[in-house]
Design a protein around this motif. Structure first.
Motif, PDB file in Angstrom:
ATOM      1  N   UNK A 180       0.823  -1.210   0.000  1.00 61.37           N
ATOM      2  CA  UNK A 180       0.000   0.000   0.000  1.00 61.37           C
ATOM      3  C   UNK A 180       0.857   1.260   0.000  1.00 61.37           C
ATOM      4  N   UNK A 181       0.564   2.146  -0.945  1.00 59.91           N
ATOM      5  CA  UNK A 181       1.320   3.400  -1.069  1.00 59.91           C
ATOM      6  C   UNK A 181       0.378   4.509  -1.519  1.00 59.91           C
ATOM      7  N   UNK A 182      -0.822   4.520  -0.924  1.00 59.37           N
ATOM      8  CA  UNK A 182      -1.841   5.484  -1.333  1.00 59.37           C
ATOM      9  C   UNK A 182      -2.083   6.571  -0.299  1.00 59.37           C
ATOM     10  N   UNK A 183      -1.242   6.629   0.733  1.00 57.02           N
ATOM     11  CA  UNK A 183      -1.423   7.610   1.789  1.00 57.02           C
ATOM     12  C   UNK A 183      -1.195   9.042   1.313  1.00 57.02           C
ATOM     13  N   UNK A 184      -1.768   9.984   2.040  1.00 54.27           N
ATOM     14  CA  UNK A 184      -1.648  11.397   1.669  1.00 54.27           C
ATOM     15  C   UNK A 184      -0.301  11.987   2.072  1.00 54.27           C
ATOM     16  N   UNK A 185       0.292  11.473   3.159  1.00 50.92           N
ATOM     17  CA  UNK A 185       1.619  11.939   3.553  1.00 50.92           C
ATOM     18  C   UNK A 185       1.658  13.347   4.092  1.00 50.92           C
ATOM     19  N   UNK A 186       0.635  13.754   4.849  1.00 50.96           N
ATOM     20  CA  UNK A 186       0.568  15.136   5.339  1.00 50.96           C
ATOM     21  C   UNK A 186       1.685  15.468   6.322  1.00 50.96           C
ATOM     22  N   UNK A 187       2.167  14.472   7.062  1.00 52.79           N
ATOM     23  CA  UNK A 187       3.210  14.734   8.060  1.00 52.79           C
ATOM     24  C   UNK A 187       4.571  15.011   7.437  1.00 52.79           C
ATOM     25  N   UNK A 188       4.733  14.627   6.181  1.00 50.59           N
ATOM     26  CA  UNK A 188       6.003  14.905   5.504  1.00 50.59           C
ATOM     27  C   UNK A 188       6.098  16.374   5.097  1.00 50.59           C
ATOM     28  N   UNK A 189       4.947  17.033   4.901  1.00 44.84           N
ATOM     29  CA  UNK A 189       4.914  18.451   4.522  1.00 44.84           C
ATOM     30  C   UNK A 189       5.791  18.714   3.306  1.00 44.84           C
ATOM     31  N   UNK A 201       6.937 -11.451  15.392  1.00 48.34           N
ATOM     32  CA  UNK A 201       8.244 -11.889  14.906  1.00 48.34           C
ATOM     33  C   UNK A 201       9.214 -10.729  15.073  1.00 48.34           C
ATOM     34  N   UNK A 202      10.411 -11.007  15.572  1.00 47.56           N
ATOM     35  CA  UNK A 202      11.388  -9.944  15.815  1.00 47.56           C
ATOM     36  C   UNK A 202      11.760  -9.252  14.505  1.00 47.56           C
ATOM     37  N   UNK A 203      11.449  -7.969  14.436  1.00 46.40           N
ATOM     38  CA  UNK A 203      11.795  -7.180  13.267  1.00 46.40           C
ATOM     39  C   UNK A 203      13.140  -6.504  13.450  1.00 46.40           C
ATOM     40  N   UNK A 204      13.248  -5.282  12.970  1.00 46.84           N
ATOM     41  CA  UNK A 204      14.507  -4.555  13.061  1.00 46.84           C
ATOM     42  C   UNK A 204      14.212  -3.082  13.308  1.00 46.84           C
ATOM     43  N   UNK A 205      15.022  -2.462  14.162  1.00 48.28           N
ATOM     44  CA  UNK A 205      14.864  -1.028  14.399  1.00 48.28           C
ATOM     45  C   UNK A 205      15.219  -0.211  13.152  1.00 48.28           C
ATOM     46  N   UNK A 206      15.942  -0.831  12.236  1.00 47.43           N
ATOM     47  CA  UNK A 206      16.272  -0.144  10.989  1.00 47.43           C
ATOM     48  C   UNK A 206      15.150  -0.240   9.953  1.00 47.43           C
ATOM     49  N   UNK A 207      14.128  -1.025  10.256  1.00 49.14           N
ATOM     50  CA  UNK A 207      13.001  -1.192   9.337  1.00 49.14           C
ATOM     51  C   UNK A 207      12.084   0.030   9.449  1.00 49.14           C
ATOM     52  N   UNK A 208      12.626   1.136   9.030  1.00 49.30           N
ATOM     53  CA  UNK A 208      12.044   2.463   9.229  1.00 49.30           C
ATOM     54  C   UNK A 208      10.881   2.727   8.277  1.00 49.30           C
ATOM     55  N   UNK A 209       9.815   3.334   8.812  1.00 47.81           N
ATOM     56  CA  UNK A 209       8.732   3.849   7.972  1.00 47.81           C
ATOM     57  C   UNK A 209       8.966   5.345   7.787  1.00 47.81           C
ATOM     58  N   UNK A 210       9.141   5.760   6.548  1.00 46.49           N
ATOM     59  CA  UNK A 210       9.466   7.154   6.264  1.00 46.49           C
ATOM     60  C   UNK A 210       8.184   7.978   6.299  1.00 46.49           C
ATOM     61  N   UNK A 211       8.007   8.734   7.379  1.00 47.23           N
ATOM     62  CA  UNK A 211       6.773   9.481   7.615  1.00 47.23           C
ATOM     63  C   UNK A 211       7.006  10.975   7.740  1.00 47.23           C
ATOM     64  N   UNK A 212       8.138  11.363   8.318  1.00 48.48           N
ATOM     65  CA  UNK A 212       8.436  12.766   8.587  1.00 48.48           C
ATOM     66  C   UNK A 212       9.763  13.156   7.912  1.00 48.48           C
ATOM     67  N   UNK A 213      10.055  14.439   7.831  1.00 48.03           N
ATOM     68  CA  UNK A 213      11.340  14.868   7.248  1.00 48.03           C
ATOM     69  C   UNK A 213      12.549  14.263   7.961  1.00 48.03           C
ATOM     70  N   UNK A 214      12.465  14.098   9.266  1.00 50.47           N
ATOM     71  CA  UNK A 214      13.579  13.496  10.001  1.00 50.47           C
ATOM     72  C   UNK A 214      13.780  12.045   9.574  1.00 50.47           C
ATOM     73  N   UNK A 215      12.682  11.323   9.353  1.00 50.30           N
ATOM     74  CA  UNK A 215      12.782   9.941   8.890  1.00 50.30           C
ATOM     75  C   UNK A 215      13.541   9.872   7.566  1.00 50.30           C
ATOM     76  N   UNK A 216      13.286  10.832   6.693  1.00 54.62           N
ATOM     77  CA  UNK A 216      13.960  10.836   5.398  1.00 54.62           C
ATOM     78  C   UNK A 216      15.454  11.061   5.568  1.00 54.62           C
ATOM     79  N   UNK A 217      15.832  11.899   6.520  1.00 56.17           N
ATOM     80  CA  UNK A 217      17.251  12.122   6.787  1.00 56.17           C
ATOM     81  C   UNK A 217      17.908  10.858   7.337  1.00 56.17           C
TER      82      UNK A 217
END
Length: 233
Positions: free
Chosen positions: A10-19, A205-221
């Protein structure tokens, strides 16, 4: 696994938090759209037979032009129209699958650092239990607050997990969960919650802290750092 496995992204989100004027799936990460990185994770996984990407109908052209055509994806079977909510989008994806699909992987389009290890672990657990989700133990103390922002409870941290994707289900189970939710007008922020509402157990199931969801500008950095050094994930 000798079962047929399909991934829904799924990649249909509006992404308002990314601004940002560009929607999150199409933001560039190392000169490549985030969504293309995510699709690649499943394209290269030997257990995955097919991939369906769920986007807004208005974004079909951009997705084809920016994400699908420039990269040699052989497992992408098509685009599925997204809905007003993630729940509706995923259900649209489930209904697009053929009858011979055994397992469905649901994975966020803006979570590009999932590894084969985590995908295989979730598939193995779902094969045994019917439903499994990647998750990591929370590192912070969590507080439950009331409507006036006063703390009313402090849950035991050792029992708390932050749920990620991939989330993997037997197709029949996920389909039933969505059908029941629609009939009862139930909503949830992830598919595991819908399965839980059926009274069906879901394995963590044990995931990973690096399995990041890119939601905000900081996440992108942070993602730029991760993509530059594969040893971090």
């Amino acid at each position: 696994m000798n079962s047929k496995v399909c991934a829904l992204i799924p990649a249909a989100g509006k992404g308002s938090r990314m601004a940002h004027s560009v929607k999150k799936p199409y933001l560039k990460l190392a000169q490549k759209p985030v969504l293309a990185h995510t699709i690649q994770r499943f394209e290269q996984n030997s257990a995955v037979d097919a991939i369906f990407v769920i986007v807004d109908q208005a974004d079909f052209s951009e997705c084809r032009t920016a994400v699908l055509r420039p990269y040699p994806f052989t497992k992408v079977r098509g685009l599925v129209e997204g809905g007003e909510t993630r729940q509706v989008s995923v259900y649209n994806g489930v209904r697009a699958l053929s009858a011979d699909v055994d397992f469905v992987i649901v994975h966020d389009g803006v979570r590009p650092f999932v590894t084969d290890e985590v995908i295989f672990a979730c598939l193995t657990a779902a094969d045994e239990c019917g439903a499994a989700v990647a998750a990591v133990p929370v590192k912070d103390t969590i507080k439950v607050a009331n409507a006036d922002s006063f703390i009313v409870e402090t849950p035991v941290r050792d029992q708390l997990w932050a749920v990620q994707t991939p989330q993997v289900f037997r197709k029949s189970l996920l389909e039933e969960a969505h059908q029941v939710a629609q009939a009862r007008q139930l909503t949830a922020t992830d598919d595991a919650s819908l399965v839980e509402q059926l009274g069906f157990p879901v394995k963590l199931v044990k995931g990973s802290y690096a399995n990041l969801k890119i939601t905000t500008p900081i996440d992108l950095q942070v993602a730029e750092v991760l993509i530059s050094d594969a040893t971090l994930w």
